[in-house]
Design a protein around this motif. Structure first.
Motif, PDB file in Angstrom:
ATOM      1  N   GLU A 162      18.061  89.472  89.781  1.00 17.79           N
ATOM      2  CA  GLU A 162      18.489  90.838  89.525  1.00 17.79           C
ATOM      3  C   GLU A 162      19.829  90.796  88.782  1.00 17.79           C
ATOM      4  O   GLU A 162      20.682  89.978  89.053  1.00 17.79           O
ATOM      5  CB  GLU A 162      18.634  91.582  90.860  1.00 17.79           C
ATOM      6  N   ASN A 163      20.023  91.728  87.859  1.00 20.96           N
ATOM      7  CA  ASN A 163      21.242  91.785  87.060  1.00 20.96           C
ATOM      8  C   ASN A 163      22.228  92.741  87.717  1.00 20.96           C
ATOM      9  O   ASN A 163      22.146  93.949  87.550  1.00 20.96           O
ATOM     10  CB  ASN A 163      20.925  92.238  85.632  1.00 20.96           C
ATOM     11  N   PHE A 164      23.171  92.174  88.485  1.00 25.58           N
ATOM     12  CA  PHE A 164      24.140  93.000  89.212  1.00 25.58           C
ATOM     13  C   PHE A 164      25.202  93.597  88.290  1.00 25.58           C
ATOM     14  O   PHE A 164      25.946  94.467  88.678  1.00 25.58           O
ATOM     15  CB  PHE A 164      24.814  92.184  90.321  1.00 25.58           C
ATOM     16  N   LEU A 165      25.291  93.099  87.073  1.00 27.20           N
ATOM     17  CA  LEU A 165      26.288  93.607  86.132  1.00 27.20           C
ATOM     18  C   LEU A 165      25.738  94.720  85.252  1.00 27.20           C
ATOM     19  O   LEU A 165      26.481  95.345  84.503  1.00 27.20           O
ATOM     20  CB  LEU A 165      26.818  92.460  85.245  1.00 27.20           C
ATOM     21  N   ALA A 166      24.422  94.972  85.323  1.00 27.13           N
ATOM     22  CA  ALA A 166      23.815  95.999  84.474  1.00 27.13           C
ATOM     23  C   ALA A 166      24.369  97.378  84.817  1.00 27.13           C
ATOM     24  O   ALA A 166      24.847  97.627  85.913  1.00 27.13           O
ATOM     25  CB  ALA A 166      22.309  95.981  84.640  1.00 27.13           C
ATOM     26  N   SER A 181      24.649  88.633  80.239  1.00 26.19           N
ATOM     27  CA  SER A 181      23.638  88.066  81.144  1.00 26.19           C
ATOM     28  C   SER A 181      23.970  88.536  82.558  1.00 26.19           C
ATOM     29  O   SER A 181      24.951  89.250  82.766  1.00 26.19           O
ATOM     30  CB  SER A 181      23.638  86.536  81.078  1.00 26.19           C
ATOM     31  N   ALA A 182      23.188  88.109  83.512  1.00 26.27           N
ATOM     32  CA  ALA A 182      23.424  88.501  84.905  1.00 26.27           C
ATOM     33  C   ALA A 182      24.726  87.929  85.436  1.00 26.27           C
ATOM     34  O   ALA A 182      25.243  88.386  86.454  1.00 26.27           O
ATOM     35  CB  ALA A 182      22.259  88.054  85.774  1.00 26.27           C
ATOM     36  N   THR A 183      25.275  86.954  84.744  1.00 25.19           N
ATOM     37  CA  THR A 183      26.490  86.296  85.232  1.00 25.19           C
ATOM     38  C   THR A 183      27.646  86.323  84.228  1.00 25.19           C
ATOM     39  O   THR A 183      28.671  85.683  84.464  1.00 25.19           O
ATOM     40  CB  THR A 183      26.191  84.824  85.583  1.00 25.19           C
ATOM     41  N   GLN A 184      27.492  87.041  83.106  1.00 28.48           N
ATOM     42  CA  GLN A 184      28.556  87.042  82.098  1.00 28.48           C
ATOM     43  C   GLN A 184      28.751  88.399  81.458  1.00 28.48           C
ATOM     44  O   GLN A 184      27.794  89.142  81.232  1.00 28.48           O
ATOM     45  CB  GLN A 184      28.257  86.033  80.987  1.00 28.48           C
ATOM     46  N   ILE A 185      30.048  88.671  81.173  1.00 30.61           N
ATOM     47  CA  ILE A 185      30.440  89.867  80.425  1.00 30.61           C
ATOM     48  C   ILE A 185      31.322  89.391  79.282  1.00 30.61           C
ATOM     49  O   ILE A 185      32.171  88.522  79.463  1.00 30.61           O
ATOM     50  CB  ILE A 185      31.252  90.845  81.294  1.00 30.61           C
ATOM     51  N   SER A 186      31.134  89.961  78.111  1.00 32.99           N
ATOM     52  CA  SER A 186      32.009  89.682  76.968  1.00 32.99           C
ATOM     53  C   SER A 186      32.879  90.917  76.766  1.00 32.99           C
ATOM     54  O   SER A 186      32.365  92.024  76.597  1.00 32.99           O
ATOM     55  CB  SER A 186      31.173  89.402  75.715  1.00 32.99           C
TER      56      SER A 186
END
Length: 174
Positions: free
Chosen positions: A1-5, A24-29
């Protein structure tokens, strides 16, 4: 699941990064904002908030200095951003005594050995140097001899003489 969405906001020590993108689910730019200062990064997502336990160091910048010229010993205000933690300030490579007033201002004392050239600073996030020069004004400290007839060779001691293109005695060119 993408918790950053979903709606994600990124703050660099309180400054909002525009155009933060979840990659991605683990990265933000997130681009570093223009007004960012060294400090923690905070991420706000639909399910919660998290702040880094370490600081992100923003490279310092010098926007200018005032006055733009002076004599040795003068106090020079250097304006810019991210001066907290500064370890050195130099005038054309010569170390100056300084105090950091705020993240955007520091005060430096123009050293006696300084010559005309750029102003630079070193912080934990890097080194920055101006593209314009600070101009050291000439200072006369003594004349030897202090008296004599026309034609007497006079030694003028002082500082800031590099680039001097003339000497005048009471307005008359020597």
């Amino acid at each position: 699941e993408n918790f950053l969405a979903g709606q994600t906001t990124v703050l660099f020590n309180g400054a909002t990064a525009s155009n933060a993108v979840v990659t991605s689910a683990t990265q933000i730019s997130a681009p570093v904002p223009t007004n960012a200062t060294t400090g923690p990064i905070t991420v706000f997502t639909p399910i919660g908030t998290n702040t880094t336990s370490t600081n992100f160091f923003v490279t310092p910048r010098i926007d200018g200095f005032y006055p733009t010229n002076g004599l040795a010993g003068a106090t020079i205000t250097v304006g810019g951003l991210n001066f907290i933690g500064a370890t050195s300030v130099k005038f054309n490579g010569v170390d100056a005594a300084f105090t950091v007033n705020t993240t955007s201002n520091l005060f430096a004392t123009l050293p006696t050995a300084a010559t005309t050239g750029p102003v630079s600073g070193t912080t934990p996030a890097g080194i920055v140097s101006t593209s314009t020069n600070f101009h050291v004004l000439p200072a006369i400290t003594s004349l030897t001899p202090g008296i004599g007839p026309v034609g007497t060779a006079v030694t003028i001691a002082g500082s800031g003489f590099s680039g001097v293109n003339g000497v005048f005695f009471n307005g008359v060119s020597a």
